[in-house]
Enzyme design. Structure first.
Site, PDB file in Angstrom:
ATOM      1  N   ASP A  66      22.238 -59.501 -56.403  1.00  9.13           N
ATOM      2  CA  ASP A  66      22.387 -58.806 -55.651  1.00  9.13           C
ATOM      3  C   ASP A  66      22.019 -58.682 -54.144  1.00  9.13           C
ATOM      4  O   ASP A  66      21.437 -59.846 -53.354  1.00  9.13           O
ATOM      5  CB  ASP A  66      20.726 -57.308 -56.020  1.00  9.13           C
ATOM      6  CG  ASP A  66      19.986 -57.998 -55.818  1.00  9.13           C
ATOM      7  OD1 ASP A  66      19.895 -59.572 -55.873  1.00  9.13           O
ATOM      8  OD2 ASP A  66      18.534 -58.099 -57.266  1.00  9.13           O
ATOM      9  N   ASP A 135       8.079 -53.536 -63.350  1.00 10.42           N
ATOM     10  CA  ASP A 135       8.885 -51.700 -63.649  1.00 10.42           C
ATOM     11  C   ASP A 135       9.709 -52.054 -64.615  1.00 10.42           C
ATOM     12  O   ASP A 135      10.365 -51.076 -65.045  1.00 10.42           O
ATOM     13  CB  ASP A 135       9.019 -51.244 -62.735  1.00 10.42           C
ATOM     14  CG  ASP A 135      10.530 -51.282 -62.198  1.00 10.42           C
ATOM     15  OD1 ASP A 135      10.880 -52.296 -61.983  1.00 10.42           O
ATOM     16  OD2 ASP A 135      11.215 -50.553 -61.037  1.00 10.42           O
ATOM     17  N   HIS A 137      12.390 -53.594 -64.288  1.00  9.18           N
ATOM     18  CA  HIS A 137      14.146 -54.255 -63.453  1.00  9.18           C
ATOM     19  C   HIS A 137      15.122 -55.379 -63.511  1.00  9.18           C
ATOM     20  O   HIS A 137      13.958 -56.765 -63.709  1.00  9.18           O
ATOM     21  CB  HIS A 137      13.803 -52.946 -62.092  1.00  9.18           C
ATOM     22  CG  HIS A 137      13.896 -54.647 -61.574  1.00  9.18           C
ATOM     23  ND1 HIS A 137      12.920 -54.142 -60.219  1.00  9.18           N
ATOM     24  CD2 HIS A 137      13.131 -55.658 -60.940  1.00  9.18           C
ATOM     25  CE1 HIS A 137      12.148 -54.718 -58.881  1.00  9.18           C
ATOM     26  NE2 HIS A 137      13.095 -56.077 -59.943  1.00  9.18           N
ATOM     27  N   GLU A 142      16.961 -50.525 -61.293  1.00  7.45           N
ATOM     28  CA  GLU A 142      15.356 -49.439 -61.353  1.00  7.45           C
ATOM     29  C   GLU A 142      15.678 -48.803 -62.298  1.00  7.45           C
ATOM     30  O   GLU A 142      16.400 -48.476 -63.326  1.00  7.45           O
ATOM     31  CB  GLU A 142      14.996 -48.992 -60.399  1.00  7.45           C
ATOM     32  CG  GLU A 142      15.074 -49.909 -58.814  1.00  7.45           C
ATOM     33  CD  GLU A 142      13.781 -50.324 -58.955  1.00  7.45           C
ATOM     34  OE1 GLU A 142      12.996 -50.885 -59.633  1.00  7.45           O
ATOM     35  OE2 GLU A 142      13.824 -51.075 -57.451  1.00  7.45           O
TER      36      GLU A 142
HETATM   37  P1  PGA Z   1       9.543 -61.643 -58.265  1.00  6.87           P
HETATM   38  O1  PGA Z   1      11.009 -60.461 -58.405  1.00  6.87           O
HETATM   39  O2  PGA Z   1      10.702 -63.160 -59.142  1.00  6.87           O
HETATM   40  O3  PGA Z   1      10.017 -62.411 -57.030  1.00  6.87           O
HETATM   41  O4  PGA Z   1       8.403 -61.562 -59.423  1.00  6.87           O
HETATM   42  C1  PGA Z   1      11.727 -60.741 -59.476  1.00  6.87           C
HETATM   43  C2  PGA Z   1      11.883 -59.089 -59.919  1.00  6.87           C
HETATM   44  O5  PGA Z   1      12.133 -58.634 -59.035  1.00  6.87           O
HETATM   45  O6  PGA Z   1      13.277 -59.081 -60.178  1.00  6.87           O
END
Ligand code: PGA
Length: 263
Positions: A66, A135, A137, A142
């Protein structure tokens, strides 16, 4: 799903690096990489193996999950810049082999379609690394994202913007939109390796691994993939109801399932 529970975060990074090493040993391949904090230790371990053990990335192309909308590739918070600074430059992957969705494009729908076409042209995506949001994702898909979705614009959840504010001057500076591989796009990689560490991820991991397959928990789509691995530390495993069974699986894991046995 194949759940690997490691004692702590460094062991998660070493095991994830083992899976990546298996993939890059398989010839001309594409590696799907994730940004965020969790995979950084894995990148550090891969850089160490490149420097000390001669692990070569010469035949690797990289695609990112992304990119923020409205952020140019050289912006300090751009994911294309992040992966170059954190990993690909250090292991000798040329910048023209590192790809991410063009979040700075004027026509974002066309940029999403272009990214899908690029994924078709590149060598097979042997492995896709994934993080998971609190959450549930994956990428920036999302909750309520279609399980069949392709690369497109998504609006970030306010919780995701709050989580990512640590990388920006303040939460107001976190972009509202991102261009992200869809869940359908992610599921096309040959192997998926989802990483999670720390107890803040325990509820999301439990919902993804043991809950119903649901657009409300995008990571639960991994249950539909024939080669999905979840590599987590004890803290992130804290919400699993089948914790004892996962230990039983680990105790009796056939040698051919372990990294290094030929992916
Ligand atoms: P993080 O992010 O590794 O910084 O916890 C994970 C994500 O949001 O996919």
């Amino acid at each position: 799903m194949d759940v690997w529970i490691e004692p702590e975060a460094d062991a998660v990074a070493r095991l994830a690096a083992d899976f990546v090493q298996d993939a890059v040993g398989a010839g001309e391949i594409t590696l799907g990489l994730a940004t965020g904090s969790t995979p950084v230790a894995t990148y550090r371990e891969l850089i160490r193996r490149h420097r000390e053990e001669g692990l070569s990335f010469d035949r690797v192309h990289v695609v990112l999950l992304d990119e923020y909308v409205g952020i140019a590739p050289d912006h300090p918070q751009s994911y294309r810049r992040f992966i170059r600074d954190t990993f690909t430059n250090a292991v000798g992957i040329a910048p023209d082999r590192v790809h991410g969705p063009a979040g700075d494009a004027v026509d974002l729908a066309a940029a999403g379609a272009d990214y899908e076409a690029l994924l078709q042209r590149l060598p097979p995506r042997a492995l896709q690394l994934l993080g998971i949001g609190r959450d549930g994702h994956i990428g920036f898909n999302e909750p309520t994202s279609s399980l069949a979705s392709r690369t497109r614009v998504k609006t970030l959840h306010p919780d995701t913007r709050a989580d990512n504010a640590r990388f920006f001057a303040d939460s107001e500076s976190v972009p509202v939109h991102a261009l992200t591989m869809g869940i359908g796009t992610i599921l096309e990689a040959r192997r998926l390796v989802l990483l999670a560490t720390g107890d803040t991820k325990a509820a999301a991991v439990a919902a993804a691994v043991e809950g119903p397959v649901s657009a409300s928990v995008p990571a639960s789509a991994l249950q539909l993939h024939p080669a999905a691995m979840v590599v987590i530390d004890e803290a992130a495993a804290g919400g699993l109801a089948h914790r004892a069974y996962h230990a039983e699986v680990a105790a009796h894991r056939p040698a051919w399932q372990r990294p290094g046995a030929g992916a």
